[in-house]
Design a protein around this motif. Sequence first.
Motif, PDB file in Angstrom:
ATOM      1  N   ILE A   1       0.848  11.965  -9.899  1.00  0.00           N
ATOM      2  CA  ILE A   1      -0.200  12.969 -10.123  1.00  0.00           C
ATOM      3  C   ILE A   1       0.269  14.371  -9.746  1.00  0.00           C
ATOM      4  CG2 ILE A   1      -2.547  13.699  -9.525  1.00  0.00           C
ATOM      5  CD1 ILE A   1      -3.166  10.769  -8.990  1.00  0.00           C
ATOM      6  N   SER A   2       1.023  14.487  -8.657  1.00  0.00           N
ATOM      7  CA  SER A   2       1.450  15.829  -8.252  1.00  0.00           C
ATOM      8  C   SER A   2       2.488  16.388  -9.221  1.00  0.00           C
ATOM      9  CB  SER A   2       1.985  15.823  -6.819  1.00  0.00           C
ATOM     10  OG  SER A   2       3.175  15.080  -6.740  1.00  0.00           O
TER      11      SER A   2
ATOM     12  N   ASP B   1      13.259  12.295  -8.500  1.00  0.00           N
ATOM     13  CA  ASP B   1      14.633  12.726  -8.761  1.00  0.00           C
ATOM     14  C   ASP B   1      15.624  11.720  -8.233  1.00  0.00           C
ATOM     15  OD1 ASP B   1      13.849  14.433  -6.066  1.00  0.00           O
ATOM     16  OD2 ASP B   1      12.759  15.043  -7.884  1.00  0.00           O
ATOM     17  N   ASP B   2      15.810  10.646  -8.966  1.00  0.00           N
ATOM     18  CA  ASP B   2      16.788   9.650  -8.504  1.00  0.00           C
ATOM     19  C   ASP B   2      18.071   9.726  -9.311  1.00  0.00           C
ATOM     20  OD1 ASP B   2      15.722   6.683 -10.305  1.00  0.00           O
ATOM     21  OD2 ASP B   2      15.250   8.778 -10.655  1.00  0.00           O
TER      22      ASP B   2
ATOM     23  N   THR C   1       0.837  -1.205   0.000  1.00  0.00           N
ATOM     24  CA  THR C   1       0.000   0.000   0.000  1.00  0.00           C
ATOM     25  C   THR C   1       0.873   1.257   0.000  1.00  0.00           C
ATOM     26  OG1 THR C   1      -1.716  -1.172   1.215  1.00  0.00           O
ATOM     27  CG2 THR C   1      -1.837   1.222   1.226  1.00  0.00           C
ATOM     28  N   MET C   2       1.945   1.232   0.775  1.00  0.00           N
ATOM     29  CA  MET C   2       2.843   2.393   0.826  1.00  0.00           C
ATOM     30  C   MET C   2       3.476   2.666  -0.535  1.00  0.00           C
ATOM     31  SD  MET C   2       5.057   2.661   4.238  1.00  0.00           S
ATOM     32  CE  MET C   2       4.356   3.360   5.708  1.00  0.00           C
ATOM     33  N   ILE C   3       3.964   1.626  -1.170  1.00  0.00           N
ATOM     34  CA  ILE C   3       4.609   1.788  -2.476  1.00  0.00           C
ATOM     35  C   ILE C   3       3.603   2.316  -3.494  1.00  0.00           C
ATOM     36  CG2 ILE C   3       5.749   0.552  -4.373  1.00  0.00           C
ATOM     37  CD1 ILE C   3       6.658  -1.467  -2.096  1.00  0.00           C
ATOM     38  N   PHE C   4       2.437   1.657  -3.553  1.00  0.00           N
ATOM     39  CA  PHE C   4       1.401   2.046  -4.509  1.00  0.00           C
ATOM     40  C   PHE C   4       0.997   3.509  -4.306  1.00  0.00           C
ATOM     41  CE2 PHE C   4      -3.077   2.559  -5.616  1.00  0.00           C
ATOM     42  CZ  PHE C   4      -3.099   2.097  -6.927  1.00  0.00           C
ATOM     43  N   THR C   5       0.680   3.869  -3.048  1.00  0.00           N
ATOM     44  CA  THR C   5       0.195   5.217  -2.765  1.00  0.00           C
ATOM     45  C   THR C   5       1.236   6.289  -3.092  1.00  0.00           C
ATOM     46  OG1 THR C   5      -1.088   4.273  -0.966  1.00  0.00           O
ATOM     47  CG2 THR C   5      -0.892   6.651  -1.003  1.00  0.00           C
ATOM     48  N   SER C   6       2.503   6.037  -2.713  1.00  0.00           N
ATOM     49  CA  SER C   6       3.520   7.059  -2.962  1.00  0.00           C
ATOM     50  C   SER C   6       3.784   7.216  -4.458  1.00  0.00           C
ATOM     51  CB  SER C   6       4.808   6.739  -2.208  1.00  0.00           C
ATOM     52  OG  SER C   6       5.276   5.467  -2.574  1.00  0.00           O
ATOM     53  N   LEU C   7       3.712   6.108  -5.220  1.00  0.00           N
ATOM     54  CA  LEU C   7       3.911   6.193  -6.669  1.00  0.00           C
ATOM     55  C   LEU C   7       2.796   7.002  -7.313  1.00  0.00           C
ATOM     56  CD1 LEU C   7       5.196   2.613  -7.606  1.00  0.00           C
ATOM     57  CD2 LEU C   7       6.483   4.763  -7.655  1.00  0.00           C
ATOM     58  N   ILE C   8       1.536   6.683  -6.935  1.00  0.00           N
ATOM     59  CA  ILE C   8       0.385   7.413  -7.475  1.00  0.00           C
ATOM     60  C   ILE C   8       0.499   8.900  -7.150  1.00  0.00           C
ATOM     61  CG2 ILE C   8      -2.099   7.806  -7.153  1.00  0.00           C
ATOM     62  CD1 ILE C   8      -1.867   5.388  -8.691  1.00  0.00           C
ATOM     63  N   PHE C   9       0.793   9.173  -5.876  1.00  0.00           N
ATOM     64  CA  PHE C   9       0.842  10.574  -5.444  1.00  0.00           C
ATOM     65  C   PHE C   9       1.916  11.350  -6.200  1.00  0.00           C
ATOM     66  CE2 PHE C   9       1.731  14.275  -2.977  1.00  0.00           C
ATOM     67  CZ  PHE C   9       0.528  14.602  -2.364  1.00  0.00           C
ATOM     68  N   SER C  10       3.123  10.787  -6.307  1.00  0.00           N
ATOM     69  CA  SER C  10       4.176  11.567  -6.965  1.00  0.00           C
ATOM     70  C   SER C  10       3.906  11.698  -8.457  1.00  0.00           C
ATOM     71  CB  SER C  10       5.566  10.996  -6.678  1.00  0.00           C
ATOM     72  OG  SER C  10       5.566   9.605  -6.684  1.00  0.00           O
TER      73      SER C  10
ATOM     74  N   LYS D   1       5.560  15.983  -9.795  1.00  0.00           N
ATOM     75  CA  LYS D   1       7.000  16.079  -9.536  1.00  0.00           C
ATOM     76  C   LYS D   1       7.671  14.807 -10.038  1.00  0.00           C
ATOM     77  CE  LYS D   1       6.378  18.917  -5.469  1.00  0.00           C
ATOM     78  NZ  LYS D   1       6.232  18.838  -4.033  1.00  0.00           N
TER      79      LYS D   1
END
Lengths: 244, 123
Positions: free
Chosen positions: B116-117, B122-123, B105-114, B119
């Motif tokens: 859509i927002s 920056d790796d 859930t953490m991986i999925f949510t952070s990927l979706i959020f970044s 940004k």
Amino acid sequence: MTDVDRLYQVWVYLQAEPLFWLTLTIGAYLLADKAYRACNLFPILNPVAVSIILVSACLICFEVEYERYFEGAKFIHFLLGPATVALAIPIYLNWNIVSRAKKAILMSVLLGVFFAISATYGISWLLGLDIQTIMTLLPRNVTAPIAMGISEIIGGVPSLTAILTIVTGIVGAALGTFTLDLFRIKNMAARGFAFGLASHGIGTARAMSKNDEAGVFAAVAMGLSGLVTAVMIPLIFLVAQGLI
Amino acid sequence: MLTAIFTILVLQLIGEVLQKYFDLAIPGPVIGLMLMLLTLMMMNSKKLNILAPLRTEIINTSEKLLGYLSLLFVPIGVGVVMHLQLLEMQLLRILVVIILGTMSTMIFTSLIFSRISGKKFDD
């Protein structure tokens, strides 16, 4: 009457009154919280987990039934309801940030909550857990007072949901940083949001201690995911029933 | 402080009554949460300026209460430790669900959020 008899009588009296159980609960929590801070917020030493273990150890040592303890501790338990209402405050105070990143927040909370519910259901089903256990697990990623309310409504065991929620919080706080680093997610807002959505207050506290921006988004995600989950789980049930 | 506590209790009470009366699926305190959000936003309007002190009082009291949120889980948590044998058979599988479920859930949510927002990662 000997001194031992007198002491025993005092103990019998104390057991029947809330005073001792309230003092024990708050004392255990203060101790656990001190230890947590002293160890630099080390995630495994989560104060909720430690105080639960301390109180349980006392009850087991002195052979006290849980029901007797709860007669006193229920006054603390009662405050979970008002605390849920109070969760409106972090959402309200961060409304500016929320409305600026409206689209990302809205989509992420809807998709994230749906993913969390599906993942819990799917993995539980694959592992062959019984239906009552699955219902107990289903709302585990939202803050305990909300999770317990949902659990009760969908036929889970609310008290069990509470501890699984706390375990979820500890797991998220302990492994979250590592996991997100592994997937090279650097966006602090996204990281915080994931912490708040997947591991509620315990994850939010962790995010806040690491980074301010992450902390705000964690608080918003925690509040909104609680709300969305409380609406989405019953909705999924209605849809599922309609299809059958 | 008492007025703030009273307001919180009244909103929870309304929430519980609505939940029971209409047999709603949303927990009463969560309805209370939504009502609180509405109340605070209404207090924001210029016309209700006189209510500003009450709003501050509600915010302060609520934040104090939320500061002890962790403590409030202890009584119910103890109950589960005392009744742990109920879980015995399923304990390991439940832990697997929690660990895998939370991480994914953490991986999925952070990927979706970044994504859509907007940004970039920056790796």
